[in-house]
Design an enzyme around this catalytic site. Structure first.
Site, mmCIF file in Angstrom:
data_model
loop_
_atom_site.group_PDB
_atom_site.id
_atom_site.type_symbol
_atom_site.label_atom_id
_atom_site.label_comp_id
_atom_site.label_asym_id
_atom_site.label_seq_id
_atom_site.Cartn_x
_atom_site.Cartn_y
_atom_site.Cartn_z
ATOM 1 N N LYS A 17 14.035 -26.065 6.438
ATOM 2 C CA LYS A 17 15.279 -26.132 7.225
ATOM 3 C C LYS A 17 16.113 -27.322 6.761
ATOM 4 O O LYS A 17 15.587 -28.409 6.513
ATOM 5 C CB LYS A 17 14.951 -26.264 8.721
ATOM 6 C CG LYS A 17 14.430 -24.967 9.303
ATOM 7 C CD LYS A 17 14.170 -25.117 10.786
ATOM 8 C CE LYS A 17 13.550 -23.862 11.349
ATOM 9 N NZ LYS A 17 14.489 -22.747 11.421
ATOM 10 N N LYS A 41 6.814 -20.134 24.476
ATOM 11 C CA LYS A 41 7.556 -18.877 24.368
ATOM 12 C C LYS A 41 8.161 -18.535 25.717
ATOM 13 O O LYS A 41 7.699 -19.010 26.749
ATOM 14 C CB LYS A 41 6.595 -17.768 23.946
ATOM 15 C CG LYS A 41 6.003 -18.042 22.589
ATOM 16 C CD LYS A 41 5.774 -16.775 21.821
ATOM 17 C CE LYS A 41 5.416 -17.045 20.395
ATOM 18 N NZ LYS A 41 6.556 -17.117 19.496
ATOM 19 N N HIS A 67 3.935 -26.321 12.530
ATOM 20 C CA HIS A 67 5.346 -26.725 12.573
ATOM 21 C C HIS A 67 5.556 -28.080 13.263
ATOM 22 O O HIS A 67 6.218 -28.963 12.727
ATOM 23 C CB HIS A 67 6.187 -25.682 13.309
ATOM 24 C CG HIS A 67 6.097 -24.306 12.724
ATOM 25 N ND1 HIS A 67 6.098 -24.079 11.370
ATOM 26 C CD2 HIS A 67 6.013 -23.090 13.308
ATOM 27 C CE1 HIS A 67 6.008 -22.773 11.147
ATOM 28 N NE2 HIS A 67 5.949 -22.154 12.300
ATOM 29 N N GLU A 109 11.094 -21.453 22.318
ATOM 30 C CA GLU A 109 11.534 -20.106 21.938
ATOM 31 C C GLU A 109 11.847 -19.324 23.204
ATOM 32 O O GLU A 109 11.122 -19.446 24.201
ATOM 33 C CB GLU A 109 10.433 -19.388 21.160
ATOM 34 C CG GLU A 109 10.139 -20.032 19.825
ATOM 35 C CD GLU A 109 9.001 -19.326 19.107
ATOM 36 O OE1 GLU A 109 9.279 -18.562 18.187
ATOM 37 O OE2 GLU A 109 7.845 -19.543 19.491
ATOM 38 N N LYS A 134 1.734 -18.490 6.407
ATOM 39 C CA LYS A 134 0.894 -18.901 7.523
ATOM 40 C C LYS A 134 0.334 -17.647 8.201
ATOM 41 O O LYS A 134 0.950 -16.584 8.048
ATOM 42 C CB LYS A 134 1.679 -19.776 8.486
ATOM 43 C CG LYS A 134 2.507 -19.007 9.533
ATOM 44 C CD LYS A 134 3.020 -19.923 10.605
ATOM 45 C CE LYS A 134 3.144 -19.200 11.915
ATOM 46 N NZ LYS A 134 3.856 -19.846 12.963
ATOM 47 N N ASP A 156 -0.613 -21.468 16.552
ATOM 48 C CA ASP A 156 0.545 -20.792 15.964
ATOM 49 C C ASP A 156 1.698 -21.758 15.671
ATOM 50 O O ASP A 156 2.437 -21.559 14.705
ATOM 51 C CB ASP A 156 1.026 -19.688 16.927
ATOM 52 C CG ASP A 156 2.131 -18.841 16.316
ATOM 53 O OD1 ASP A 156 1.952 -18.384 15.176
ATOM 54 O OD2 ASP A 156 3.178 -18.652 16.969
ATOM 55 N N ARG A 178 0.809 -1.229 0.000
ATOM 56 C CA ARG A 178 0.000 0.000 0.000
ATOM 57 C C ARG A 178 0.841 1.277 0.000
ATOM 58 O O ARG A 178 0.409 2.306 -0.502
ATOM 59 C CB ARG A 178 -0.923 0.007 1.211
ATOM 60 C CG ARG A 178 -2.225 -0.711 0.917
ATOM 61 C CD ARG A 178 -3.181 -0.526 2.026
ATOM 62 N NE ARG A 178 -2.573 -0.855 3.310
ATOM 63 C CZ ARG A 178 -3.247 -1.032 4.418
ATOM 64 N NH1 ARG A 178 -4.545 -0.888 4.432
ATOM 65 N NH2 ARG A 178 -2.642 -1.355 5.544
ATOM 66 N N HIS A 187 7.781 -22.750 6.975
ATOM 67 C CA HIS A 187 9.219 -22.584 6.743
ATOM 68 C C HIS A 187 10.048 -23.636 7.465
ATOM 69 O O HIS A 187 11.204 -23.854 7.133
ATOM 70 C CB HIS A 187 9.681 -21.159 7.088
ATOM 71 C CG HIS A 187 9.702 -20.860 8.542
ATOM 72 N ND1 HIS A 187 8.622 -20.361 9.216
ATOM 73 C CD2 HIS A 187 10.678 -20.997 9.458
ATOM 74 C CE1 HIS A 187 8.942 -20.210 10.479
ATOM 75 N NE2 HIS A 187 10.183 -20.578 10.657
#
Ligand code: NAD
Length: 484
Positions: free
Chosen positions: A182, A331, A240, A216, A148, A235, A51, A178
């Site tokens: 790997k 996380k 994954h 993470e 995703k 998520d 945009r 993704h």
């Protein structure tokens, strides 16, 4: 060892959302690295479309800045950087409007591979597919790349699949996960199906259980609104971890071919049993030295969204009956680490007596950091003093073994974007896979909502909620360290 670089066919790659975080941090640096590696043909260009009212030159400046940050080694070569930037163009365009599409069309060549990368919010995926078709931009060599999240649940994923299918064939749709790009994930298939050593033992007779950890250390990082609606289950687990489980558990495909591989992955998802509520642990991080607690971070004091989930899954088929798969992701954990541990059974009888201890082999497949594979084997502890056994690692760090210690490891996006241009869908999710994964995940989430389940708090910088340890302990097992 120098990897072979085979140039791809001439292409036009349009990145919708070219000014956004993903494009600037991952996609464009990946394309630049492949450019520097010599994989681009002469007739190839990238067109950013978003945009913002940039001129092509202003966009090039933004891209140059990102490349300096995210591909620093390659950007030091000023010639390479400038030549690459000459191949970058820009069109201001709103996905929700019908203007400016003719300007985009004028920049595209009819005979090249044409790829449209949807690096925008998921609410725009359907709109973009429709407008590409409506403005006659789709050629037989056209591919679309969808980021995703692919849907929020089974119903929305089905609706999105149907919208995309109305305009493109399945062979033109590249759904990115993704993790599949790997290097170690691809190596997982090489190790399993390229060696005689492992495959005969790869079943419930020899494998006690399998652990998959994607930990993470970071928190939510500017994605608060999306994350609080999604949570760790949607998520990370649904995509994954599910993909990793598929690659570990699937039967050998007849060949390394997109549909052969994806057929086998789909069978794994369809063989998954529903997960019992007492086999799932949800967690939410508390405040810690690295920042505020989850609820403060997302600005929702009553949020019951999980930032951590651990569960025990069963693949009900001949190969895996009786071998549980323990999956966990979260996380703000102690370390950033993704690892799969294949835990083999104890030897059936110890000839060395109880004092020697019991030892089992562990095959650890590390996705990050320090990609590589370790096999723990049992040997005699060196020295006199009887027969005592110890576990030692047979370690293969890919960086060392392949002589790439001084190079940045290739990013998953490098492989995946080039696969789009090559037209190879092996490392992309098929529509039926995504739907099957949601069909398994939806009842778990619905159960939490029906029961008013509240996630357990855990300390930031820890290994997650204590109940996750209990999940294992009840079965007489324990998690391997987050970073083995
Ligand atoms: P972002 O908000 O940083 O960028 C969004 C981009 O979309 C911007 O370029 C913006 O100009 C453009 N845009 C927004 N509305 C538009 C419209 N109506 N018409 C045309 N362009 C429009 O988002 P992001 O983090 O780059 O994420 C993009 C997509 O990638 C999302 O689907 C996200 O879920 C997915 N994703 C992002 C990451 C990441 O690390 N950032 C990781 C995985 C998946």
């Amino acid at each position: 060892m120098v990897s072979r670089v085979i140039p791809v066919d001439p292409f036009d790659l349009v990145i919708f959302g070219g000014t956004g975080d993903l494009a600037q941090r991952k996609i464009l640096p990946a394309l630049f690295r492949r450019f520097c590696a010599g994989q681009w043909p002469d007739d190839a260009q990238i067109i950013g479309a978003a945009r913002a009212e940039y001129t092509p030159d202003a966009f090039r400046e933004v891209v140059a800045e990102s490349l300096r940050s995210h591909a620093p080694a390659q950007s030091r070569n000023a010639d390479a950087l400038n030549t690459f930037l000459q191949r970058v163009d820009y069109v201001p365009l709103d996905a929700l409007s019908d203007t400016a599409w003719d300007r985009l069309a004028a920049k595209l060549a009819d005979d090249r591979v044409r790829a449209f990368y949807f690096s925008v919010g998921p609410q725009l995926f359907g709109q973009l597919a429709e407008r590409i078709k409506h403005h006659d931009l789709a050629t037989p060599k056209t591919r679309i790349v969808v980021e995703k999240p692919f849907g929020h649940d089974l119903e929305s994923a089905r609706a999105l699949n149907a919208t995309l299918a109305a305009h493109f064939s399945e062979g033109q749709i590249y759904r990115i996960d993704h993790y599949l790009g790997k290097e170690t994930v691809q190596n997982l298939m090489a190790v399993r199906f390229g060696n005689m050593l492992f495959e005969p033992l790869w079943n419930s007779q020899y494998v006690d259980h399998i652990q998959i950890t994607v930990a993470e250390s970071v928190g939510i990082d500017g994605r608060e609104e999306y994350y609080d609606r999604a949570g760790a289950m949607r998520d990370m687990m649904q995509n994954h971890l599910m993909q990793l489980l598929c690659l570990i558990a699937m039967e050998p495909p007849a060949k390394f071919d997109p549909d052969a591989v994806r057929d086998e992955k789909l069978k794994v998802i369809r063989a998954l049993d529903p997960v019992e509520p007492h086999h799932i642990v949800r967690g939410q991080f508390d405040a810690g030295p690295s920042g505020a607690g989850y609820r403060d971070t997302v600005g929702n004091p009553r949020s019951t969204t999980e930032s951590y989930v651990a569960l025990r899954a069963h693949v009900s088929n001949w190969r895996w009956a009786g071998t549980p798969f323990y999956l966990r992701t979260g996380k703000r954990l102690i370390e950033r680490s993704s690892v799969i541990n294949v835990m083999f059974k104890d030897a059936p009888h110890s000839i060395f007596g109880a004092d020697a201890g019991r030892h089992a082999n562990v095959l650890s497949i590390r996705l990050q950091p320090n990609e590589g594979i370790t096999l723990k084997v049992t040997i005699k502890e060196p020295g006199p003093g009887g027969m005592r056994l110890v576990d030692v690692p047979l370690d293969m760090s890919f960086a060392e073994a392949l002589g790439s210690e001084n190079q940045d490891p290739p990013d998953a996006y490098e492989r995946l974007v080039m696969d789009v241009i090559r037209g190879n869908q092996t490392l992309f999710m098929r529509g039926d896979e995504v739907e099957a994964a949601w069909a398994w995940t939806d009842p778990i989430i619905a159960g939490w909502q029906a029961r008013g389940d509240v996630p357990k708090p855990y300390d930031s910088g820890s290994t997650g909620p204590g109940d996750a340890e209990l999940l294992m302990k009840r079965d007489g097992r324990r998690w391997q360290g987050i970073n083995p």
